[in-house]
Design a protein around this motif. Structure first.
Motif, short mmCIF file in Angstrom:
data_model
loop_
_atom_site.label_atom_id
_atom_site.label_comp_id
_atom_site.label_asym_id
_atom_site.label_seq_id
_atom_site.Cartn_x
_atom_site.Cartn_y
_atom_site.Cartn_z
N MET A 1 0.85 -1.19 0.00
CA MET A 1 0.00 0.00 0.00
C MET A 1 0.88 1.24 0.00
O MET A 1 1.84 1.33 0.75
CB MET A 1 -0.88 0.01 1.25
N ARG A 2 0.57 2.17 -0.84
CA ARG A 2 1.26 3.44 -0.80
C ARG A 2 0.53 4.34 0.18
O ARG A 2 -0.68 4.43 0.19
CB ARG A 2 1.26 4.09 -2.19
N PHE A 3 1.31 5.05 1.02
CA PHE A 3 0.68 5.90 2.02
C PHE A 3 1.56 7.12 2.19
O PHE A 3 2.67 7.02 2.70
CB PHE A 3 0.54 5.15 3.34
N ALA B 1 -3.96 12.28 4.37
CA ALA B 1 -3.20 11.07 4.07
C ALA B 1 -3.65 10.54 2.72
O ALA B 1 -4.84 10.25 2.53
CB ALA B 1 -3.43 10.02 5.15
N PHE B 2 -2.74 10.46 1.76
CA PHE B 2 -3.06 9.91 0.45
C PHE B 2 -2.97 8.40 0.53
O PHE B 2 -1.90 7.82 0.68
CB PHE B 2 -2.10 10.46 -0.60
N VAL B 3 -4.11 7.75 0.45
CA VAL B 3 -4.19 6.29 0.53
C VAL B 3 -4.56 5.75 -0.84
O VAL B 3 -5.72 5.79 -1.25
CB VAL B 3 -5.23 5.84 1.59
N ASP B 4 -3.57 5.26 -1.57
CA ASP B 4 -3.79 4.82 -2.93
C ASP B 4 -4.63 3.55 -2.98
O ASP B 4 -5.52 3.40 -3.81
CB ASP B 4 -2.44 4.60 -3.62
N LYS B 5 -4.33 2.63 -2.08
CA LYS B 5 -5.04 1.35 -2.05
C LYS B 5 -5.32 0.96 -0.59
O LYS B 5 -4.65 1.42 0.33
CB LYS B 5 -4.21 0.25 -2.72
N GLY B 6 -6.31 0.12 -0.41
CA GLY B 6 -6.57 -0.43 0.91
C GLY B 6 -7.29 0.52 1.86
O GLY B 6 -7.15 0.38 3.09
N MET B 7 -8.08 1.46 1.33
CA MET B 7 -8.79 2.41 2.18
C MET B 7 -9.72 1.69 3.17
O MET B 7 -9.68 1.95 4.38
CB MET B 7 -9.60 3.38 1.31
N VAL B 8 -10.56 0.82 2.65
CA VAL B 8 -11.52 0.12 3.50
C VAL B 8 -10.81 -0.74 4.54
O VAL B 8 -11.17 -0.74 5.73
CB VAL B 8 -12.48 -0.73 2.65
N GLU B 9 -9.78 -1.46 4.09
CA GLU B 9 -9.06 -2.33 5.00
C GLU B 9 -8.40 -1.53 6.13
O GLU B 9 -8.40 -1.96 7.29
CB GLU B 9 -7.99 -3.12 4.23
N ARG B 10 -7.87 -0.36 5.78
CA ARG B 10 -7.23 0.49 6.80
C ARG B 10 -8.25 0.96 7.83
O ARG B 10 -8.00 0.89 9.04
CB ARG B 10 -6.56 1.68 6.12
N LEU B 11 -9.39 1.44 7.36
CA LEU B 11 -10.41 1.94 8.28
C LEU B 11 -10.96 0.83 9.17
O LEU B 11 -11.23 1.03 10.35
CB LEU B 11 -11.53 2.62 7.50
N LYS B 12 -11.14 -0.36 8.59
CA LYS B 12 -11.62 -1.48 9.39
C LYS B 12 -10.60 -1.86 10.47
O LYS B 12 -10.96 -2.13 11.62
CB LYS B 12 -11.88 -2.69 8.49
N ALA B 13 -9.33 -1.86 10.09
CA ALA B 13 -8.29 -2.24 11.05
C ALA B 13 -8.19 -1.23 12.19
O ALA B 13 -7.97 -1.60 13.34
CB ALA B 13 -6.95 -2.38 10.33
N GLY C 1 -10.66 0.82 13.19
CA GLY C 1 -11.89 0.81 13.96
C GLY C 1 -12.19 2.14 14.62
O GLY C 1 -11.97 3.21 14.04
N ASP C 2 -12.67 2.09 15.86
CA ASP C 2 -13.03 3.31 16.59
C ASP C 2 -11.84 4.19 16.91
O ASP C 2 -12.01 5.36 17.27
CB ASP C 2 -13.75 2.94 17.90
N ARG C 3 -10.63 3.66 16.76
CA ARG C 3 -9.42 4.43 17.05
C ARG C 3 -8.92 5.21 15.84
O ARG C 3 -7.92 5.92 15.94
CB ARG C 3 -8.32 3.51 17.55
N SER C 4 -9.59 5.07 14.71
CA SER C 4 -9.12 5.74 13.50
C SER C 4 -9.08 7.26 13.71
O SER C 4 -10.04 7.85 14.20
CB SER C 4 -10.02 5.42 12.32
N PRO C 5 -7.99 7.91 13.31
CA PRO C 5 -7.91 9.37 13.40
C PRO C 5 -8.64 10.06 12.26
O PRO C 5 -8.80 11.28 12.28
CB PRO C 5 -6.41 9.64 13.34
N ALA C 6 -9.06 9.30 11.24
CA ALA C 6 -9.66 9.90 10.05
C ALA C 6 -11.07 10.40 10.34
O ALA C 6 -11.88 9.70 10.95
CB ALA C 6 -9.70 8.90 8.90
#
Length: 333
Positions: free
Chosen positions: A1-3, A51-63, A65-70
């Motif tokens: 994943m590019r980030f 944060a530019f998230v090229d791939k894996g947006m959903v997977e990142r947010l799921k991982a 969870g409630d602690r996501s800063p986004a």
């Protein structure tokens, strides 16, 4: 994943926090949205960290969870907006300002995402080899007169899946499968590359027409190498029989975690407002979503068209069936 991060990012959990800020995960290239962010911060004083998230947006947010800063997700295409909604990582936005600014067919029926700009899925046609009026509808693309004359990127690409889903909404599964078979039979070569590569193929006389998004014309005209490709074609706005020209959106969704919900809502309202809509129009060669905001001079030169009014939430829901039909006919094979 590019980030990659731009601005003074605090997306790492250990970093210090501002009293008020907005954290954004974005599929959109930083250069396309930075002018908007700069204008918002200048007006409100609220810093925005992207944060530019090229791939894996959903997977990142799921991982996360409630602690996501986004707080927000910015992305292109109704497909990606539908993905974050279906993954259960967004929350409903209830805001009269947004509802007044953004047409109902260009936002989620459940309030989980809002469109911010539109682009049309059009035909690029050779100025030399395609007569005016020779192609007028999406249905035309399956006509045998185009045999060996059409180029396209993969039909499993999000843009073409959305177009197929829109066709499905208008005509049903059987007719859509027949249409896909007809378009495939008319291909000049196997699908490959992106929308601009298809225009290059027209310039090189490898085919006569291609499918593409409108804003690529603006991008090609700014590129010294690609300018000649762009100047070899004209834009045609096909319609569905009984409908209009297929449009898609760039859009925004609020994450379920959204630690800065109030500031994030201010940013979304700003992006739907006159100033940001004008910046979008001038910078990205996209169509403003809000009535009364002028298109850029270049975009106006492409002519007027009637946008199809099939709700994008309906098109998003039909994407799995559309993709299944594309795979059944082995379109890219």
């Amino acid at each position: 994943m590019r980030f990659a991060l731009i601005s003074t990012s605090i997306l790492a959990m250990a970093a210090p926090a501002f009293a008020e800020e907005v954290n954004v995960y974005s599929h959109r290239q930083p250069a396309l949205i930075q002018p908007l962010i700069d204008a918002f911060t200048a007006e409100t004083g609220i810093p925005v960290n992207i944060a530019f998230v090229d791939k894996g947006m959903v997977e990142r947010l799921k991982a996360e969870g409630d602690r996501s800063p986004a707080d927000l997700v910015l992305t292109v295409d109704v497909a990606r907006l539908g993905e974050v909604k279906d993954a259960g990582v967004t929350q409903k936005i209830e805001d009269p300002t947004l509802d007044a600014a953004i047409p109902a067919d260009l936002r989620d029926a459940d309030g989980q995402w809002y469109g911010l700009t539109t682009r049309a899925r059009i035909v690029y046609a050779s100025k030399d080899r395609v007569k005016d009026g020779e192609v007028t509808t999406y249905e035309d693309l399956a006509d045998p007169k185009w045999k060996g004359r059409i180029c396209t990127r993969s039909f499993t690409n999000d843009y073409n899946v959305a177009l197929t889903a829109a066709y499905l909404a208008h005509h049903g599964a059987e007719a859509t499968k027949t249409w896909l078979e007809g378009v495939k039979a008319n291909l000049a070569k196997k699908p490959e590359g992106g929308d601009r590569d298809q225009v290059k193929s027209i310039w090189a006389s490898e085919c006569d027409i291609s499918l593409g998004n409108t804003y690529y014309m603006g991008a090609m005209l700014k590129d010294d190498e690609q300018k000649a490709w762009a100047e070899s074609v004209r834009i045609v706005f096909p319609t569905f029989e009984g409908g209009g020209t297929h449009v898609n959106v760039s859009g925004v969704a609020m994450t379920k975690s959204a630690p800065n919900k109030e500031a994030a809502l201010k940013l979304v309202e700003f992006l739907a407002g006159d100033e940001a809509q004008k910046i979008y129009a001038e910078t990205n060669n996209e169509f403003p979503i809000k009535d009364g905001v002028a298109r850029s001079e270049l975009v106006q030169s492409w002519g007027d068209f009637t946008a199809d009014t099939t709700p994008l939430s309906e098109i998003s829901a039909l994407r799995p069936e559309a993709l299944k039909l594309i795979e059944e006919v082995n379109f890219d094979g």
